[in-house]
Scaffold this motif. Structure first.
Motif, PDB file in Angstrom:
ATOM      1  N   LEU A  58       0.844  -1.208   0.000  1.00  0.00           N
ATOM      2  CA  LEU A  58       0.000   0.000   0.000  1.00  0.00           C
ATOM      3  C   LEU A  58       0.874   1.251   0.000  1.00  0.00           C
ATOM      4  N   GLU A  59       0.307   2.358  -0.443  1.00  0.00           N
ATOM      5  CA  GLU A  59       1.008   3.642  -0.391  1.00  0.00           C
ATOM      6  C   GLU A  59       0.929   4.143   1.049  1.00  0.00           C
ATOM      7  N   VAL A  60       1.984   3.925   1.806  1.00  0.00           N
ATOM      8  CA  VAL A  60       1.965   4.264   3.229  1.00  0.00           C
ATOM      9  C   VAL A  60       2.130   5.757   3.490  1.00  0.00           C
ATOM     10  N   THR A  61       2.559   6.501   2.484  1.00  0.00           N
ATOM     11  CA  THR A  61       2.730   7.947   2.672  1.00  0.00           C
ATOM     12  C   THR A  61       1.388   8.665   2.645  1.00  0.00           C
ATOM     13  N   VAL A  62       0.389   8.034   2.084  1.00  0.00           N
ATOM     14  CA  VAL A  62      -0.949   8.628   2.018  1.00  0.00           C
ATOM     15  C   VAL A  62      -1.763   8.081   3.191  1.00  0.00           C
ATOM     16  N   ARG A  63      -2.151   8.981   4.095  1.00  0.00           N
ATOM     17  CA  ARG A  63      -2.852   8.556   5.306  1.00  0.00           C
ATOM     18  C   ARG A  63      -4.158   7.854   4.978  1.00  0.00           C
ATOM     19  N   GLY A  64      -4.841   8.282   3.982  1.00  0.00           N
ATOM     20  CA  GLY A  64      -6.133   7.692   3.619  1.00  0.00           C
ATOM     21  C   GLY A  64      -6.032   6.233   3.188  1.00  0.00           C
ATOM     22  N   LYS A  65      -4.849   5.812   2.747  1.00  0.00           N
ATOM     23  CA  LYS A  65      -4.662   4.420   2.330  1.00  0.00           C
ATOM     24  C   LYS A  65      -4.488   3.488   3.529  1.00  0.00           C
ATOM     25  N   LEU A  66      -3.998   4.037   4.641  1.00  0.00           N
ATOM     26  CA  LEU A  66      -3.750   3.205   5.814  1.00  0.00           C
ATOM     27  C   LEU A  66      -4.961   3.071   6.741  1.00  0.00           C
ATOM     28  N   GLU A  67      -5.875   4.036   6.662  1.00  0.00           N
ATOM     29  CA  GLU A  67      -7.022   4.006   7.578  1.00  0.00           C
ATOM     30  C   GLU A  67      -7.908   2.766   7.382  1.00  0.00           C
ATOM     31  N   PRO A  68      -8.209   2.354   6.145  1.00  0.00           N
ATOM     32  CA  PRO A  68      -8.991   1.113   5.992  1.00  0.00           C
ATOM     33  C   PRO A  68      -8.245  -0.101   6.563  1.00  0.00           C
ATOM     34  N   LEU A  69      -6.913  -0.112   6.405  1.00  0.00           N
ATOM     35  CA  LEU A  69      -6.118  -1.206   6.960  1.00  0.00           C
ATOM     36  C   LEU A  69      -6.162  -1.162   8.495  1.00  0.00           C
ATOM     37  N   ARG A  70      -6.063   0.031   9.041  1.00  0.00           N
ATOM     38  CA  ARG A  70      -6.137   0.181  10.498  1.00  0.00           C
ATOM     39  C   ARG A  70      -7.494  -0.332  11.008  1.00  0.00           C
ATOM     40  N   ALA A  71      -8.561  -0.031  10.272  1.00  0.00           N
ATOM     41  CA  ALA A  71      -9.900  -0.492  10.672  1.00  0.00           C
ATOM     42  C   ALA A  71      -9.986  -2.024  10.624  1.00  0.00           C
ATOM     43  N   LYS A  72      -9.383  -2.618   9.593  1.00  0.00           N
ATOM     44  CA  LYS A  72      -9.387  -4.083   9.503  1.00  0.00           C
ATOM     45  C   LYS A  72      -8.624  -4.698  10.668  1.00  0.00           C
ATOM     46  N   MET A  73      -7.485  -4.136  10.973  1.00  0.00           N
ATOM     47  CA  MET A  73      -6.673  -4.687  12.060  1.00  0.00           C
ATOM     48  C   MET A  73      -7.359  -4.488  13.403  1.00  0.00           C
ATOM     49  N   THR A  74      -8.020  -3.351  13.584  1.00  0.00           N
ATOM     50  CA  THR A  74      -8.753  -3.106  14.826  1.00  0.00           C
ATOM     51  C   THR A  74      -9.926  -4.087  14.947  1.00  0.00           C
ATOM     52  N   LYS A  75     -10.583  -4.335  13.841  1.00  0.00           N
ATOM     53  CA  LYS A  75     -11.687  -5.300  13.855  1.00  0.00           C
ATOM     54  C   LYS A  75     -11.163  -6.689  14.220  1.00  0.00           C
ATOM     55  N   ARG A  76      -9.989  -7.067  13.692  1.00  0.00           N
ATOM     56  CA  ARG A  76      -9.385  -8.364  14.044  1.00  0.00           C
ATOM     57  C   ARG A  76      -9.094  -8.419  15.540  1.00  0.00           C
ATOM     58  N   ALA A  77      -8.631  -7.264  16.073  1.00  0.00           N
ATOM     59  CA  ALA A  77      -8.346  -7.212  17.511  1.00  0.00           C
ATOM     60  C   ALA A  77      -9.638  -7.328  18.319  1.00  0.00           C
ATOM     61  N   ASP A  78     -10.686  -6.669  17.879  1.00  0.00           N
ATOM     62  CA  ASP A  78     -11.974  -6.743  18.573  1.00  0.00           C
ATOM     63  C   ASP A  78     -12.534  -8.163  18.565  1.00  0.00           C
ATOM     64  N   ARG A  79     -12.270  -8.902  17.515  1.00  0.00           N
ATOM     65  CA  ARG A  79     -12.786 -10.271  17.388  1.00  0.00           C
ATOM     66  C   ARG A  79     -11.833 -11.317  17.967  1.00  0.00           C
ATOM     67  N   ARG A 129      -2.263  -3.096  21.216  1.00  0.00           N
ATOM     68  CA  ARG A 129      -1.603  -2.530  22.396  1.00  0.00           C
ATOM     69  C   ARG A 129      -2.038  -1.077  22.580  1.00  0.00           C
ATOM     70  N   PRO A 130      -1.860  -0.526  23.783  1.00  0.00           N
ATOM     71  CA  PRO A 130      -2.243   0.876  24.037  1.00  0.00           C
ATOM     72  C   PRO A 130      -1.514   1.872  23.137  1.00  0.00           C
ATOM     73  N   ASP A 131      -0.311   1.517  22.662  1.00  0.00           N
ATOM     74  CA  ASP A 131       0.428   2.442  21.802  1.00  0.00           C
ATOM     75  C   ASP A 131      -0.017   2.345  20.336  1.00  0.00           C
ATOM     76  N   GLY A 132      -1.024   1.535  20.051  1.00  0.00           N
ATOM     77  CA  GLY A 132      -1.559   1.430  18.694  1.00  0.00           C
ATOM     78  C   GLY A 132      -0.924   0.363  17.828  1.00  0.00           C
ATOM     79  N   ARG A 133       0.055  -0.348  18.370  1.00  0.00           N
ATOM     80  CA  ARG A 133       0.691  -1.420  17.608  1.00  0.00           C
ATOM     81  C   ARG A 133      -0.059  -2.733  17.871  1.00  0.00           C
ATOM     82  N   PHE A 134       0.166  -3.679  16.972  1.00  0.00           N
ATOM     83  CA  PHE A 134      -0.572  -4.936  17.048  1.00  0.00           C
ATOM     84  C   PHE A 134       0.377  -6.123  17.194  1.00  0.00           C
ATOM     85  N   THR A 135      -0.093  -7.125  17.911  1.00  0.00           N
ATOM     86  CA  THR A 135       0.623  -8.401  18.028  1.00  0.00           C
ATOM     87  C   THR A 135      -0.365  -9.525  17.733  1.00  0.00           C
ATOM     88  N   ALA A 136       0.192 -10.684  17.418  1.00  0.00           N
ATOM     89  CA  ALA A 136      -0.660 -11.852  17.141  1.00  0.00           C
ATOM     90  C   ALA A 136      -0.987 -12.543  18.450  1.00  0.00           C
TER      91      ALA A 136
END
Length: 168
Positions: free
Chosen positions: A132-153, A159-166
């Motif tokens: 993905l184009e990581v320099t464009v913030r709008g490209k990362l937000e859908p990915l962030r939402a997917k990862m957050t949804k994975r965390a919710d499920r 983590r509190p700092d916004g990073r993810f672990t398996a």
């Protein structure tokens, strides 16, 4: 003369009777041969019919097994539904025996990237791995939402700092 008639009468009758008897015997022989052929054909037909009955049973069992496999796959696959007029995939909660096959392919890729990382990963690092184009913030937000949804499920840990672990 009458004597002559009586002599020729039975002789003629015996000749006719002999010919009729020969015809009957010949016809009976033909019918016996035909009956043997028909019995042989009937045995072949019955054997083939029994094979077809067995083949039919096997095909029905295979169809039932295929149906069961398809139902299991459909149950495990993420269900598509509509929310606010948009098609979305329903992502299952992670159970005690997580089956990643229940996740769509792109979610499995995200999960694999997070697992392959040495430690907690940022969304930007996952985006780079996905191309993905990581320099464009709008490209990362859908990915962030997917990862957050994975965390919710329960598939990932946020983590509190916004990073993810398996999850192990």
């Amino acid at each position: 003369m009458p004597l002559l008639r009586s002599v020729t009468g039975p002789v003629r009758r015996e000749g006719v009777e002999m010919r009729e008897l020969e015809r009957i015997t010949a016809r009976r022989s033909e019918l016996d041969t035909l009956a043997e052929e028909l019995a042989k054909q009937l045995a072949e037909v019955q054997a083939e019919r029994e094979e077809l009955v067995i083949a039919e049973r096997v095909l029905k069992r295979l169809a039932e097994q295929d149906w069961a496999v398809q139902e299991a796959a459909a149950a495990a696959a993420p269900a598509a539904t509509r929310v606010a007029g948009r098609a979305v995939l329903l992502i299952p909660h992670r159970g005690e025996s997580p089956d990643e096959a229940a996740l769509p392919a792109d979610y499995r890729k995200i999960l694999a990237i997070v697992r392959a990382a040495d430690g907690p990963v940022q969304v930007r690092a996952v985006g780079e791995e996905l191309g993905l184009e990581v320099t464009v913030r709008g490209k990362l937000e859908p990915l962030r939402a997917k990862m957050t949804k994975r965390a919710d499920r329960g598939w990932l840990h946020k983590r509190p700092d916004g990073r993810f672990t398996a999850r192990s």
